[in-house]
Design a protein around this motif. Structure first.
Motif, short mmCIF file in Angstrom:
data_model
loop_
_atom_site.label_atom_id
_atom_site.label_comp_id
_atom_site.label_asym_id
_atom_site.label_seq_id
_atom_site.Cartn_x
_atom_site.Cartn_y
_atom_site.Cartn_z
N THR A 5 0.83 -1.19 0.00
CA THR A 5 0.00 0.00 0.00
C THR A 5 0.87 1.25 0.00
O THR A 5 1.87 1.30 0.69
N LEU A 6 0.44 2.21 -0.75
CA LEU A 6 1.17 3.47 -0.80
C LEU A 6 0.13 4.58 -0.80
O LEU A 6 -0.70 4.66 -1.71
N ASN A 7 0.13 5.40 0.22
CA ASN A 7 -0.80 6.51 0.29
C ASN A 7 -0.16 7.72 -0.37
O ASN A 7 0.97 8.08 -0.05
N TYR A 8 -0.91 8.32 -1.28
CA TYR A 8 -0.41 9.50 -1.97
C TYR A 8 -1.60 10.37 -2.37
O TYR A 8 -2.74 9.92 -2.41
N THR A 9 -1.30 11.62 -2.64
CA THR A 9 -2.31 12.54 -3.15
C THR A 9 -1.78 13.17 -4.43
O THR A 9 -0.59 13.36 -4.60
N HIS A 49 1.39 16.57 -9.73
CA HIS A 49 2.40 15.82 -9.02
C HIS A 49 1.77 15.01 -7.91
O HIS A 49 0.69 15.34 -7.42
N ALA A 50 2.43 13.92 -7.56
CA ALA A 50 1.97 13.04 -6.50
C ALA A 50 2.93 13.17 -5.33
O ALA A 50 4.14 13.22 -5.51
N ARG A 89 -0.82 6.45 -13.72
CA ARG A 89 -2.18 6.47 -14.27
C ARG A 89 -2.96 7.68 -13.73
O ARG A 89 -3.62 8.39 -14.48
N ALA A 90 -2.86 7.93 -12.42
CA ALA A 90 -3.57 9.05 -11.81
C ALA A 90 -3.05 10.39 -12.33
O ALA A 90 -3.83 11.34 -12.53
N LEU A 91 -1.75 10.49 -12.56
CA LEU A 91 -1.19 11.74 -13.08
C LEU A 91 -1.67 12.01 -14.50
O LEU A 91 -2.06 13.14 -14.83
N VAL A 92 -1.66 11.00 -15.36
CA VAL A 92 -2.15 11.19 -16.74
C VAL A 92 -3.64 11.51 -16.71
O VAL A 92 -4.11 12.37 -17.47
N GLU A 96 -5.82 14.58 -18.48
CA GLU A 96 -7.01 14.33 -19.31
C GLU A 96 -8.23 15.05 -18.75
O GLU A 96 -9.04 15.60 -19.50
N THR A 97 -8.36 15.07 -17.44
CA THR A 97 -9.50 15.75 -16.80
C THR A 97 -9.39 17.26 -16.98
O THR A 97 -10.37 17.93 -17.31
N HIS A 98 -8.21 17.80 -16.79
CA HIS A 98 -8.01 19.24 -16.92
C HIS A 98 -8.30 19.72 -18.35
O HIS A 98 -8.86 20.80 -18.55
N PHE A 99 -7.92 18.91 -19.34
CA PHE A 99 -8.10 19.28 -20.74
C PHE A 99 -9.20 18.44 -21.39
O PHE A 99 -9.10 18.06 -22.56
#
Length: 142
Positions: A5-9, A49-50, A89-92, A96-99
């Protein structure tokens, strides 16, 4: 960091220092200390960034876009010890969400080719190269 498990934002802002980015680049073997990475941060249209719970920079994505016709995913970097936890995946996805609604393009090094294919991008050349142009239709807001 736990292997399971890795917690990140994920953050969609330019609150990344050149020193943090240099450290991340070095961790993935992309940076030898030449050049001021402040320009890389300031010059990009969008970055995300994460960070882990202690604030350590785990991953970074930058994109260039005109906001209408083209968004180009410039680079995706994730620390080796933090890979395979969904950070890339979350960064890409943040790009995609922003644009949303703007066609997406990437020209990844061959080691990221499969990564982009799994995200729904398709190879426009089907040829083995050091870098491969790829694209993805990015659906509009619904």
């Amino acid at each position: 960091m736990s292997i399971d498990t890795l917690n990140y934002t994920i953050h969609s802002d330019k609150n990344v220092t050149a020193a943090e980015l240099a450290d991340l680049f070095s961790a993935v073997g992309w940076y030898n200390g030449d050049g001021d990475l402040t320009y890389a941060i300031q010059g990009t249209t969008f970055l995300a960034h994460a960070r882990d719970e202690k604030g350590k920079l785990l991953g970074y994505v930058s994109a260039l876009s005109d906001g209408v016709f083209t968004t180009f995913v410039d680079m995706v970097l994730v620390r080796p010890e933090a890979q395979r936890h969904g950070i890339g995946r979350a960064l890409v996805k943040a790009v995609e969400t922003h644009f949303q609604g703007v066609p997406m393009y990437a020209m990844p090094f061959t080691d990221l080719h499969e990564f982009f294919l799994k995200l729904g991008y398709w190879d426009k050349t089907q040829k083995a190269r050091t870098m491969v142009p790829m694209s993805k239709r990015n659906p509009g807001r619904g």
